[in-house]
Motif scaffolding. Structure first.
Motif, PDB file in Angstrom:
ATOM      1  N   ILE A 162       2.780   6.401  51.992  1.00  9.75           N
ATOM      2  CA  ILE A 162       3.472   7.645  51.106  1.00  9.75           C
ATOM      3  C   ILE A 162       4.995   7.412  52.003  1.00  9.75           C
ATOM      4  O   ILE A 162       4.953   7.363  53.362  1.00  9.75           O
ATOM      5  CB  ILE A 162       2.748   8.667  51.633  1.00  9.75           C
ATOM      6  CG1 ILE A 162       1.325   8.529  50.714  1.00  9.75           C
ATOM      7  CG2 ILE A 162       3.718   9.885  50.913  1.00  9.75           C
ATOM      8  CD1 ILE A 162       0.699  10.032  50.842  1.00  9.75           C
ATOM      9  N   ILE A 213       6.588  12.466  53.667  1.00  5.65           N
ATOM     10  CA  ILE A 213       5.374  13.811  53.454  1.00  5.65           C
ATOM     11  C   ILE A 213       6.295  15.007  54.420  1.00  5.65           C
ATOM     12  O   ILE A 213       6.808  14.733  55.424  1.00  5.65           O
ATOM     13  CB  ILE A 213       4.149  13.471  54.327  1.00  5.65           C
ATOM     14  CG1 ILE A 213       3.631  12.231  53.924  1.00  5.65           C
ATOM     15  CG2 ILE A 213       3.281  15.037  54.353  1.00  5.65           C
ATOM     16  CD1 ILE A 213       2.327  11.919  54.504  1.00  5.65           C
ATOM     17  N   PHE A 269       4.283  15.411  48.946  1.00  6.96           N
ATOM     18  CA  PHE A 269       3.911  14.068  49.216  1.00  6.96           C
ATOM     19  C   PHE A 269       4.986  13.381  48.203  1.00  6.96           C
ATOM     20  O   PHE A 269       5.172  13.430  47.142  1.00  6.96           O
ATOM     21  CB  PHE A 269       2.797  13.404  48.794  1.00  6.96           C
ATOM     22  CG  PHE A 269       1.656  13.992  49.738  1.00  6.96           C
ATOM     23  CD1 PHE A 269       1.177  13.596  50.863  1.00  6.96           C
ATOM     24  CD2 PHE A 269       0.984  15.344  49.167  1.00  6.96           C
ATOM     25  CE1 PHE A 269       0.333  14.145  51.691  1.00  6.96           C
ATOM     26  CE2 PHE A 269      -0.002  15.889  50.321  1.00  6.96           C
ATOM     27  CZ  PHE A 269      -0.239  15.229  51.177  1.00  6.96           C
ATOM     28  N   GLU A 283       7.363   9.955  46.780  1.00  5.83           N
ATOM     29  CA  GLU A 283       7.588   8.467  46.440  1.00  5.83           C
ATOM     30  C   GLU A 283       8.900   8.379  46.383  1.00  5.83           C
ATOM     31  O   GLU A 283       9.649   9.235  45.440  1.00  5.83           O
ATOM     32  CB  GLU A 283       6.786   8.359  45.223  1.00  5.83           C
ATOM     33  CG  GLU A 283       6.786   6.755  45.017  1.00  5.83           C
ATOM     34  CD  GLU A 283       6.261   5.853  45.613  1.00  5.83           C
ATOM     35  OE1 GLU A 283       6.553   4.555  45.622  1.00  5.83           O
ATOM     36  OE2 GLU A 283       5.560   6.349  46.696  1.00  5.83           O
ATOM     37  N   ILE A 289      -1.444   6.846  45.523  1.00  7.85           N
ATOM     38  CA  ILE A 289      -0.538   7.677  46.314  1.00  7.85           C
ATOM     39  C   ILE A 289      -1.828   9.030  46.453  1.00  7.85           C
ATOM     40  O   ILE A 289      -1.700   9.672  47.609  1.00  7.85           O
ATOM     41  CB  ILE A 289       0.773   8.314  45.372  1.00  7.85           C
ATOM     42  CG1 ILE A 289       1.797   7.037  45.459  1.00  7.85           C
ATOM     43  CG2 ILE A 289       1.215   9.397  46.221  1.00  7.85           C
ATOM     44  CD1 ILE A 289       2.935   7.454  44.600  1.00  7.85           C
ATOM     45  N   THR A 290      -2.382   9.683  45.576  1.00  8.76           N
ATOM     46  CA  THR A 290      -3.294  10.764  45.580  1.00  8.76           C
ATOM     47  C   THR A 290      -4.224  10.304  46.693  1.00  8.76           C
ATOM     48  O   THR A 290      -4.848  11.239  47.508  1.00  8.76           O
ATOM     49  CB  THR A 290      -3.630  11.251  44.346  1.00  8.76           C
ATOM     50  OG1 THR A 290      -4.503  10.086  43.542  1.00  8.76           O
ATOM     51  CG2 THR A 290      -2.531  11.859  43.248  1.00  8.76           C
ATOM     52  N   ALA A 313      -3.056  10.299  50.056  1.00 12.10           N
ATOM     53  CA  ALA A 313      -2.738  11.584  50.369  1.00 12.10           C
ATOM     54  C   ALA A 313      -4.022  12.265  50.817  1.00 12.10           C
ATOM     55  O   ALA A 313      -3.765  13.218  51.866  1.00 12.10           O
ATOM     56  CB  ALA A 313      -1.876  12.490  49.354  1.00 12.10           C
ATOM     57  N   GLY A 331      -0.524  21.109  48.057  1.00 10.49           N
ATOM     58  CA  GLY A 331      -0.321  19.760  47.873  1.00 10.49           C
ATOM     59  C   GLY A 331       0.628  19.333  46.671  1.00 10.49           C
ATOM     60  O   GLY A 331       0.173  19.935  45.645  1.00 10.49           O
ATOM     61  N   PHE A 335       3.010  16.425  44.534  1.00 10.57           N
ATOM     62  CA  PHE A 335       3.573  14.988  44.481  1.00 10.57           C
ATOM     63  C   PHE A 335       5.074  14.926  43.826  1.00 10.57           C
ATOM     64  O   PHE A 335       5.028  15.196  42.709  1.00 10.57           O
ATOM     65  CB  PHE A 335       2.759  14.065  43.851  1.00 10.57           C
ATOM     66  CG  PHE A 335       1.339  14.041  44.397  1.00 10.57           C
ATOM     67  CD1 PHE A 335       1.098  13.059  45.331  1.00 10.57           C
ATOM     68  CD2 PHE A 335       0.179  14.950  43.932  1.00 10.57           C
ATOM     69  CE1 PHE A 335      -0.236  13.343  46.171  1.00 10.57           C
ATOM     70  CE2 PHE A 335      -0.895  15.030  44.520  1.00 10.57           C
ATOM     71  CZ  PHE A 335      -1.171  14.122  45.763  1.00 10.57           C
TER      72      PHE A 335
END
Length: 141
Positions: free
Chosen positions: A35, A38, A50, A52, A77-78, A81, A96, A98
């Motif tokens: 990632i 964060i 999180f 990208e 990604i998830t 995370a 959380g 994204f």
């Protein structure tokens, strides 16, 4: 030697710091993936972002990187995370999300490349944050 992608990440990191975000991790890696950033946004004491970062040359084929955030990339990604949260359970109570930061770069030209808080010049290239998408995708399933 730093890559174009690393410069894009550094630009986004500094931009977030300037906006008073708290960076928790930069380029956090585990066996599942990486990632880019964060962070804790300054406007919400209960959110964990999180992030990208996609860095592309201007007029790139994949819409400045947004088309590279495929369903497979989102899943990776998830999952990463989730692994982060298992390793750092103190963040489990945070909401959380994204986010995706789109950075573009081009050859530097003083006349057409104004210096702003969302840009920088590196190795005769001009980098600029094109867009920052909060909640760019959600966890499915």
């Amino acid at each position: 030697m730093e890559t174009v992608g690393e410069i894009g990440e550094k630009l986004v990191k500094q931009w977030l710091i300037n906006k008073r975000w708290q960076i928790i991790q930069h380029r956090w890696r585990c066996r599942l993936g990486e990632i880019d950033l964060i962070a804790l946004p300054n406007n919400s004491s209960n959110s964990l972002a999180f992030i990208e970062v996609k860095t592309r040359s201007r007029n790139n084929w994949d819409e400045q990187g947004i088309l590279a955030i495929t369903s497979q990339k989102q899943l990776k990604i998830t999952q990463t995370a989730t692994y982060f949260l298992a390793k750092y359970p103190k963040y489990l109570d945070y909401n959380g999300r994204f986010d995706v930061a789109l950075v573009n770069y081009q050859k530097y030209n003083l006349q057409f490349c104004p210096k702003t808080e969302s840009s920088l010049v590196w190795n005769n290239y001009y980098f600029k944050i094109q867009d920052y998408l909060e909640n760019a995708f959600e966890v499915n399933g």
